[in-house]
Design a protein around this motif. Structure first.
Motif, mmCIF file in Angstrom:
data_model
loop_
_atom_site.group_PDB
_atom_site.id
_atom_site.type_symbol
_atom_site.label_atom_id
_atom_site.label_comp_id
_atom_site.label_asym_id
_atom_site.label_seq_id
_atom_site.Cartn_x
_atom_site.Cartn_y
_atom_site.Cartn_z
ATOM 1 N N UNK A 165 17.782 -43.324 29.211
ATOM 2 C CA UNK A 165 16.785 -44.204 28.605
ATOM 3 C C UNK A 165 17.487 -45.077 27.576
ATOM 4 N N UNK A 166 17.115 -46.348 27.537
ATOM 5 C CA UNK A 166 17.780 -47.293 26.635
ATOM 6 C C UNK A 166 17.071 -47.396 25.288
ATOM 7 N N UNK A 167 17.874 -47.528 24.228
ATOM 8 C CA UNK A 167 17.381 -47.729 22.874
ATOM 9 C C UNK A 167 18.115 -48.939 22.274
ATOM 10 N N UNK A 168 17.550 -49.460 21.202
ATOM 11 C CA UNK A 168 18.169 -50.635 20.582
ATOM 12 C C UNK A 168 17.845 -50.636 19.095
ATOM 13 N N UNK A 169 18.869 -50.675 18.260
ATOM 14 C CA UNK A 169 18.644 -50.757 16.824
ATOM 15 C C UNK A 169 19.680 -51.679 16.194
ATOM 16 N N UNK A 170 19.228 -52.597 15.338
ATOM 17 C CA UNK A 170 20.145 -53.460 14.614
ATOM 18 C C UNK A 170 20.420 -52.942 13.204
ATOM 19 N N UNK A 171 19.884 -51.764 12.910
ATOM 20 C CA UNK A 171 20.223 -51.093 11.658
ATOM 21 C C UNK A 171 21.018 -49.841 12.009
ATOM 22 N N UNK A 172 21.887 -49.447 11.136
ATOM 23 C CA UNK A 172 22.633 -48.208 11.381
ATOM 24 C C UNK A 172 21.656 -47.038 11.402
ATOM 25 N N UNK A 173 21.799 -46.180 12.395
ATOM 26 C CA UNK A 173 20.877 -45.055 12.539
ATOM 27 C C UNK A 173 21.642 -43.813 12.967
ATOM 28 N N UNK A 174 21.233 -42.690 12.422
ATOM 29 C CA UNK A 174 21.842 -41.398 12.760
ATOM 30 C C UNK A 174 20.834 -40.578 13.558
ATOM 31 N N UNK A 175 21.279 -40.070 14.697
ATOM 32 C CA UNK A 175 20.394 -39.234 15.516
ATOM 33 C C UNK A 175 20.360 -37.822 14.947
ATOM 34 N N UNK A 176 19.153 -37.353 14.637
ATOM 35 C CA UNK A 176 18.973 -35.979 14.155
ATOM 36 C C UNK A 176 18.640 -35.029 15.295
ATOM 37 N N UNK A 177 17.653 -35.431 16.124
ATOM 38 C CA UNK A 177 17.206 -34.584 17.228
ATOM 39 C C UNK A 177 17.024 -35.416 18.488
ATOM 40 N N UNK A 178 17.303 -34.791 19.622
ATOM 41 C CA UNK A 178 16.953 -35.378 20.914
ATOM 42 C C UNK A 178 15.862 -34.502 21.512
ATOM 43 N N UNK A 179 14.706 -35.102 21.787
ATOM 44 C CA UNK A 179 13.545 -34.352 22.270
ATOM 45 C C UNK A 179 13.292 -34.633 23.742
ATOM 46 N N UNK A 180 12.998 -33.576 24.482
ATOM 47 C CA UNK A 180 12.681 -33.685 25.903
ATOM 48 C C UNK A 180 11.341 -32.999 26.137
ATOM 49 N N UNK A 181 10.344 -33.750 26.605
ATOM 50 C CA UNK A 181 9.007 -33.193 26.814
ATOM 51 C C UNK A 181 8.915 -32.565 28.201
ATOM 52 N N UNK A 182 8.732 -31.267 28.219
ATOM 53 C CA UNK A 182 8.751 -30.485 29.456
ATOM 54 C C UNK A 182 7.361 -29.942 29.744
ATOM 55 N N UNK A 183 6.862 -30.183 30.938
ATOM 56 C CA UNK A 183 5.540 -29.684 31.323
ATOM 57 C C UNK A 183 5.609 -28.191 31.626
#
Length: 547
Positions: free
Chosen positions: A145-163
């Motif tokens: 999945x694509x993301x886009x940020x023009x500000x510096x950003x730090x990833x804390x968590x990656x979430x996956x929604x599972x049924x």
């Protein structure tokens, strides 16, 4: 000649076997096996995943001899070698050199960081990415999945929604984060592999949260978060997906492809440097027309699932026909009002309308043939005329000579067909997000429908048969002319959202061509306005029917 044939066969067998290569991938610095390594051929879908001890066997007999065998592991230098050289030695011991890590410390005052969540947040059970023990190797695509940020950003968590997870063995998943090149994922920017063993007990409220805060992943610009299943699943897993959002897929080291049918429910928690430039932080899809048409409906879906509607034994009854069994529920007293839901839906989708409308009317909510609890014994093409005949049969069963009709989406199309075929049985008609012909639907949406039907046809799985019929219905129906619309005598309330999947000019055309029509287009809402602005809609419906 016979001897030559035997020698040729022997040579062919030896040559074929020479291209089935086994080996082990080992770390140079620690002299230990590297588990779950992706060994493949560049620009091809040929590839395998090594086991926990780094062992692999790959068949290169069908690969282009001019291509290269490729191995990319986060934190290690890439391995690449021509196929003709690679097959010279069997078994192979492939040694990967660890990359020199040059991580610069990022110092930002805490007060300048703000928490955000980006990505696909849906927890729907109606659109899913599913894998099970019967899935073929081709199903184990890497998806991103694509993301886009023009500000510096730090990833804390990656979430996956599972049924749902239905597997006794842990499900092995690799996470990757890619840079962007020419609009597609490019290089994995992680300094080390992220591989997790997912089990049911690791889910919280349907979400698996992977904490990557200590990995110090800072990003700016476009990037992709990807997942890949690494081994055959003993059981199954179902991941929520957002329909008509853009995802990216590839097989091993084949080219990435853009898929606009659906995207996996991946979202990320980030810390954003708010002192950076004041530009949008977003998933790229937010600028796409297709994503505007289908907002996140997970909350409404959960609420409708929790409601009694569509499964109320006290209010429910079934009308049995020769080729169908039609289920409906009745609420309230007074002038009859029939509710017709949209494609692939059911009575429960009116969970925000029935409580209010039943205070004023005798509400009869129907599950359309082949949907909800209504059964369809036919196998042919579905049509809105068939649905209109079904409605007439239910009205006859209930001794209703006339009724008000409210149809949403496909239900609105059925309402139009009913008003044309049985005008004497219609009091007033309300159509929400309806269309007179397929071209009235947003073009991108129609393309997605066609792609999905093609996928189902190629899969040849019986479980898709009904969904395929319903999609083909929207691709081919209805076919109502302007001349026919001119003949409708009932008072009609034509409704749509500003961001509806029905083109605005088409909705306006319906109101113009139907003689006694009233038009209202609600601002800033989508095709799902019965969910999004239920209170306002209910009030307008009551006013229209009462006045």
């Amino acid at each position: 000649m016979k001897k030559f044939n035997i020698l040729f066969l022997l040579f062919s067998t030896l040559y074929y076997n020479a291209q089935i290569i086994s080996g082990t991938v080992i770390s140079n610095d620690e002299k230990r096996p590297i588990p779950y390594v992706k060994i493949g051929v560049e620009k091809e879908s040929t590839g395998v995943i090594s086991d926990e001890k780094g062992n692999f066997t790959i068949d290169l007999s069908k690969s282009n001899a001019s291509h290269k065998v490729k191995i990319d592991v986060a934190g290690y230098e890439s391995f690449s070698e021509n196929i003709k050289d690679f097959i010279q030695q069997n078994p192979r011991k492939i040694i990967l050199n660890e990359k020199v890590k040059d991580i610069q410390e990022v110092k930002i005052a805490p007060k300048k960081l703000v928490d955000k969540n980006w990505g696909v947040k849906t927890k729907t059970k109606s659109i899913m990415y599913s894998l099970n023990k019967d899935s073929s190797p081709e199903d184990y695509l890497e998806t991103a999945l694509e993301f886009n940020t023009n500000k510096r950003a730090k990833i804390k968590n990656i979430n996956l929604n599972v049924v749902k997870i239905d597997s006794e063995q842990p499900i092995l998943i690799r996470y990757s984060i890619y840079s962007e090149k020419n609009g597609f994922p490019d290089k994995n920017i992680l300094n080390e592999e992220i591989t997790v063993k997912l089990t049911e007990d690791k889910l919280k409220d349907g979400t698996f949260t992977l904490d990557v805060n200590d990995r110090n992943i800072w990003l700016q610009g476009k990037f992709f978060v990807g997942i890949q299943f690494l081994r055959k699943i003993e059981g199954g897993i179902k991941i929520s997906a957002a329909l008509f959002r853009t995802g990216y897929i590839r097989e091993f080291y084949g080219d990435w492809k853009k898929m606009s049918i659906a995207a996996p429910a991946i979202n990320i928690d980030v810390k954003v440097d708010k002192s950076g430039k004041n530009l949008k932080d977003e998933v790229k899809d937010n600028s796409d027309r297709a994503s505007m048409l289908t907002p996140d409906l997970s909350q409404y879906n959960m609420e409708s699932e929790a409601s009694i509607y569509g499964r109320n034994e006290t209010a429910g009854k079934t009308v049995k026909l020769n080729d169908a069994a039609l289920y409906y529920e009745t609420y309230g007293e007074g002038e009859p009002l029939i509710l017709l839901h949209g494609n692939g839906g059911s009575i429960k989708e009116f969970y925000r309308q029935i409580p209010e409308l039943s205070k004023q009317f005798k509400v009869i909510a129907i599950d359309t043939r082949s949907q909800g609890k209504s059964e369809d014994l036919t196998k042919g093409n579905l049509t809105y005329k068939i649905f209109a005949d079904d409605l007439k049969n239910i009205m006859d069963q209930l001794n209703l000579s006339k009724a008000n009709i409210l149809g949403w989406s496909d239900g609105g199309n059925t309402g139009l067909e009913f008003a044309l075929k049985y005008p004497q049985n219609v009091e007033k008609l309300i159509i929400i997000g309806a269309n007179a012909y397929p071209q009235g639907v947003d073009g991108e949406l129609l393309k997605n429908f066609k792609s999905k039907v093609k996928f189902m046809e190629l899969s040849q799985q019986a479980e898709y048969n009904n969904e395929k019929r319903l999609l083909n219905l929207m691709l081919n129906e209805p076919n109502i002319t302007k001349k026919s619309l001119n003949t409708i005598k009932s008072k009609v309330f034509v409704i749509a959202g500003e961001n509806d999947v029905i083109r605005k000019d088409h909705t306006e055309m319906l109101a113009k061509e139907i003689p006694n029509a009233k038009l209202k287009i609600y601002p800033k809402v989508s095709h799902y306005l019965p969910f999004e602005i239920a209170d306002e809609l209910n009030k307008d419906v009551i006013d229209f029917l009462k006045n």
